[in-house]
Write an enzyme that holds these catalytic residues in place. Structure first.
Site, PDB file in Angstrom:
ATOM      1  N   CYS A  54      -2.742  -5.015   1.399  1.00  0.00           N
ATOM      2  CA  CYS A  54      -1.588  -3.638   1.743  1.00  0.00           C
ATOM      3  C   CYS A  54      -0.848  -6.323   1.697  1.00  0.00           C
ATOM      4  O   CYS A  54      -1.280  -6.754   3.532  1.00  0.00           O
ATOM      5  CB  CYS A  54      -1.318  -3.502   2.808  1.00  0.00           C
ATOM      6  SG  CYS A  54       0.567  -3.442   1.956  1.00  0.00           S
ATOM      7  N   CYS A  64       0.920  -0.872   0.032  1.00  0.00           N
ATOM      8  CA  CYS A  64       0.071   0.117  -0.072  1.00  0.00           C
ATOM      9  C   CYS A  64       0.883   1.430   0.155  1.00  0.00           C
ATOM     10  O   CYS A  64       2.422   1.073   0.198  1.00  0.00           O
ATOM     11  CB  CYS A  64      -0.746   0.302   1.411  1.00  0.00           C
ATOM     12  SG  CYS A  64      -0.103   0.025   2.592  1.00  0.00           S
ATOM     13  N   CYS A  75       2.906   1.417   2.989  1.00  0.00           N
ATOM     14  CA  CYS A  75       3.986   0.866   3.777  1.00  0.00           C
ATOM     15  C   CYS A  75       5.022   1.465   2.699  1.00  0.00           C
ATOM     16  O   CYS A  75       6.545   1.638   3.023  1.00  0.00           O
ATOM     17  CB  CYS A  75       3.428  -0.165   3.499  1.00  0.00           C
ATOM     18  SG  CYS A  75       2.676  -1.231   4.672  1.00  0.00           S
ATOM     19  N   CYS A  83       0.803  -4.676   6.035  1.00  0.00           N
ATOM     20  CA  CYS A  83       0.146  -4.061   7.010  1.00  0.00           C
ATOM     21  C   CYS A  83      -1.009  -5.096   6.874  1.00  0.00           C
ATOM     22  O   CYS A  83      -1.438  -4.810   7.763  1.00  0.00           O
ATOM     23  CB  CYS A  83      -0.053  -3.087   6.758  1.00  0.00           C
ATOM     24  SG  CYS A  83      -0.521  -2.069   5.876  1.00  0.00           S
ATOM     25  N   ASP A 123      -4.359 -13.175  63.052  1.00  0.00           N
ATOM     26  CA  ASP A 123      -5.073 -14.236  62.718  1.00  0.00           C
ATOM     27  C   ASP A 123      -6.895 -14.282  62.623  1.00  0.00           C
ATOM     28  O   ASP A 123      -7.211 -12.945  63.336  1.00  0.00           O
ATOM     29  CB  ASP A 123      -4.795 -15.563  63.899  1.00  0.00           C
ATOM     30  CG  ASP A 123      -3.471 -16.211  63.847  1.00  0.00           C
ATOM     31  OD1 ASP A 123      -3.502 -15.837  62.934  1.00  0.00           O
ATOM     32  OD2 ASP A 123      -2.985 -16.611  65.179  1.00  0.00           O
TER      33      ASP A 123
END
Lengths: 529, 182
Positions: free
Chosen positions: A108, A21, A24, A111, A344
């Site tokens: 893409c 894409c 990218c 990605c 306790d």
């Protein structure tokens, strides 16, 4: 204009053909100009195509560049080396744009759609909506992204694809110069999310985190070949659903030579048929810490929930009584309770009480002023007469450690109701008042031996005092080093605590009641009423 | 030290053993008449092995000459060491594992057994120095050993032991049998 230079041309060309894409492609060209990523991806793609054809033409064509710009874009990825004559296929600019859009809607290969459809105003609105719905109190937020592990594999494949080109051209480019998907995602989305939330700043460090998680089942198998290359990296652990975690995959990739990788994984990566899915949007506020002191007035109330064989023994506990109003005020998901020692179930804690601190997990409301904390303290105290809280305050995580440090050196005071087998007179017990700094050798009491190591521990009783009641009973006050087991000092624990009260009084003694009178820890600071 | 006095306040609170331990018994251990053992099991599953009040050692004004945790040439319970929360390294005992041998001044010798499966945590070294503890306080300071059963066996180990009630029934039967002319 895209901040690209002549040297980027072959890379752009190569990535376009590989099915990357536009964003990218910018990443692999190491474009650090954030605004370049924020532009609509279709426009960027168009410009990239122009950029490729331009340089192509400037290199070997005499055609006017103006015309080329318009005509040489659409089929580029299919046949980038096509001669200019084919450009006549495209009739109008509209049609070109339509096809462009088509191209961009291809998922893409690197990605998997994250920088495409998941990166825009619509997604920002969705994230903002999720955040608003949870009604957190915050001024700033940090956006985090969780990506499927196979993105690393695809990124590596694409990088090797580019590297080949760089090698040929003799360019110097390092993998670390490539902009990461996460980084590009944030550059695009931070501003958009901030705008949607109206006036909130999205920053790199904040107590409030919004996490966006992507998954892509269809390509999960991308990672599988790494298991045979680097089995050491993928050892199953109890908590992990899959061994192919992002960290493990990154480690395995580092250990895999380029040659090996290229043999086992396609380069460039194969085109996916679908894009990622947005698995989850999670909001998380960092913990807030609250401290105070508590009294326990009840002899049938454990400090923490008491469960034996999966069955609840007592209906409530100190921590639950304190935590319930706090959790509702902070609108929190949970808590971790810690205290300076514990008593306790049958022991009361009187006096100024026992210091405690609570980590409040994922608070939706996190800012409390003094008045609000006082109000909260009152709410706790009104909710039960079994406990009482004082000095309630918000503290820092670091301050909490003050409670635990030097715990063993601190002193504690107790009052015990003692029974003696032989009858006693008041004067028979007064000698106890004169005993100072009595060192005990305490073997780990049998009552806790199942969960503590067997050892002989030396503990000091600093002082004692007695108050005669009747021939078989008296009150014994003790000031001791923290960690002294009082009950065992009194009954001797099968002779395993030495000396013990039975030996001192030369008769069997037993402890009927025990109260903690003070826990001498000077934290948290007292808050005047 | 005051076994003869037996002064107690009537109706007082239950003792430490009553409150936190369950008493279990093994009668006539290894078919030896009256060699009864008592196992005190704490609610946290830890077991303390003691003599039962009916054991011959505690009868007829006997006094103890020696107590020996060296149960064979190769094995001494005194060498038992456990480390860490998980009590690594402790000797693992089965029902009939001997814990120690006790010789009385009348030269009678008795072997005390584990009676239950589990890991030996400690033996009582105090009775080596003061054997009289065993006679004076057989159920508390005169205990023999502490054993930690396996977590998954903490319930089943007592299945072949006698409850206090069952044990008392056996003892009273014994008494009637011995008091009747043969």
């Amino acid at each position: 204009m895209l901040p690209l230079t002549q040297k980027d041309q072959p890379i752009v060309q190569k990535l376009l053909s590989a099915g990357c894409c536009s964003r990218c492609i910018l990443r692999f060209c190491c474009v650090r100009v954030q605004s370049a990523y924020r532009r609509p991806p279709q426009e960027t793609l168009k410009e990239l195509r122009t950029f490729v054809s331009n340089t192509e033409n400037s290199q070997d064509s005499t055609e006017p560049t103006e015309e080329n710009n318009k005509s040489h874009n659409a089929p580029g990825s299919e046949a980038p080396e096509e001669p200019p004559s084919k450009r006549t296929k495209l009739e109008s600019e509209d049609e070109a744009a339509a096809e462009l859009k088509d191209e961009e809607s291809n998922v893409c290969v690197v990605c998997l759609g994250i920088l495409q459809e998941f990166c825009g105003p619509a997604q920002a609105a969705k994230i903002a909506e999720t955040v608003k719905a949870q009604n957190y109190q915050f001024d700033t937020l940090v956006l985090s992204v969780s990506l499927p592990a196979q993105l690393c594999v695809r990124e590596n494949s694409c990088w090797l694809h580019v590297k080949e080109e760089i090698g040929q051209k003799g360019l110097t480019l390092d993998k670390d110069d490539v902009i990461q998907v996460k980084e590009a995602f944030k550059w695009i989305m931070q501003g958009l999310v901030a705008k949607e939330l109206g006036g909130v700043s999205v920053v790199t460090k904040s107590a409030f985190e919004v996490g966006v998680e992507f998954t892509h089942e269809a390509t999960d198998s991308d990672c599988h070949f790494l298991a045979s290359v680097c089995p050491d990296c993928f050892k199953p652990t109890k908590n992990k659903q899959s061994v192919f975690t992002r960290m493990a995959v990154i480690k395995a990739l580092e250990k895999t030579s380029d040659g090996r990788f290229l043999k086992l994984y396609p380069c460039p990566p194969v085109q996916p048929s679908s894009s990622c899915s947005l698995q989850d949007i999670q909001c998380l506020h960092t913990s807030v810490f609250v401290a105070g002191r508590y009294n326990k007035f009840c002899r049938s109330l454990p400090q923490t929930p008491w469960v034996i064989d999966g069955e609840r023994r007592m209906e409530s506990s100190v921590e639950e009584l304190i935590a319930a109003p706090i959790l509702s005020a902070f609108r929190a998901n949970g808590f971790n309770f810690s205290s300076s020692g514990r008593e306790d179930v049958d022991v009361r804690t009187l006096g100024n009480g026992r210091p405690f601190a609570m980590e409040i997990l994922n608070p939706h409301k996190s800012r409390f002023n003094r008045a609000e904390m006082k109000q909260l303290q009152e709410t706790i105290n009104k909710s039960s007469d079994k406990i009482r809280v004082r000095d309630l305050q918000v503290v820092s995580r670091e301050a909490m450690s003050r409670m635990k440090e030097g715990e063993e050196e601190k002193t504690k005071s107790y009052t015990a109701l003692i029974w003696t087998q032989k009858p006693i007179r008041s004067e028979d017990i007064t000698f106890i008042d004169d005993i100072k700094e009595l060192t005990l050798d305490q073997k780990t009491p049998l009552r806790v031996l199942h969960r503590r190591a067997l050892a002989v521990r030396q503990r000091v009783i600093h002082s004692m005092n007695t108050r005669f009641l009747d021939p078989h009973h008296f009150y014994l006050g003790l000031k001791t080093q923290a960690g002294t087991y009082i009950k065992e000092f009194v009954h001797g624990d099968f002779g395993r605590t030495n000396p013990n009260l039975c030996q001192l009084l030369k008769t069997d003694t037993d402890i009927l009641e025990l109260d903690v009178e003070s826990v001498d820890v000077d934290w948290p600071p007292a808050i005047p009423e | 030290m005051d076994g003869s006095e037996l002064i107690t306040t009537e109706g007082n609170a239950p003792s430490v053993i009553d409150r936190y331990y369950t008493r279990w018994y093994r009668a006539d251990m290894k078919e030896k008449p009256c060699e009864d053992h008592c196992i005190l099991q704490h609610s946290n599953r830890i077991c303390v092995v003691t003599l039962a009040e009916t054991h011959p050692i505690l009868q007829d004004g006997r006094t103890i000459k020696t107590i020996n945790y060296q149960i064979s040439n190769g094995c001494s319970r005194l060498n038992n060491k456990v480390s860490g929360k998980s009590k690594r390294g402790g000797q693992f005992l089965t029902d009939f594992a001997p814990l120690c041998r006790i010789t009385c001044t009348d030269e009678t010798e008795y072997t005390i057994y584990s009676c239950i499966r589990g890991r030996l945590l400690e033996v009582n070294e105090n009775i080596l120095e003061r054997p009289a503890l065993l006679l004076e306080k057989p159920f508390t300071e005169g205990y023999i050993a502490v054993i930690l059963p396996k977590f998954e066996e903490s319930k089943s180990i007592t299945e072949n032991l006698l409850s206090r009630q069952e044990f008392e029934a056996i003892v009273s039967k014994r008494n009637t049998a011995s008091s009747q002319p043969s």
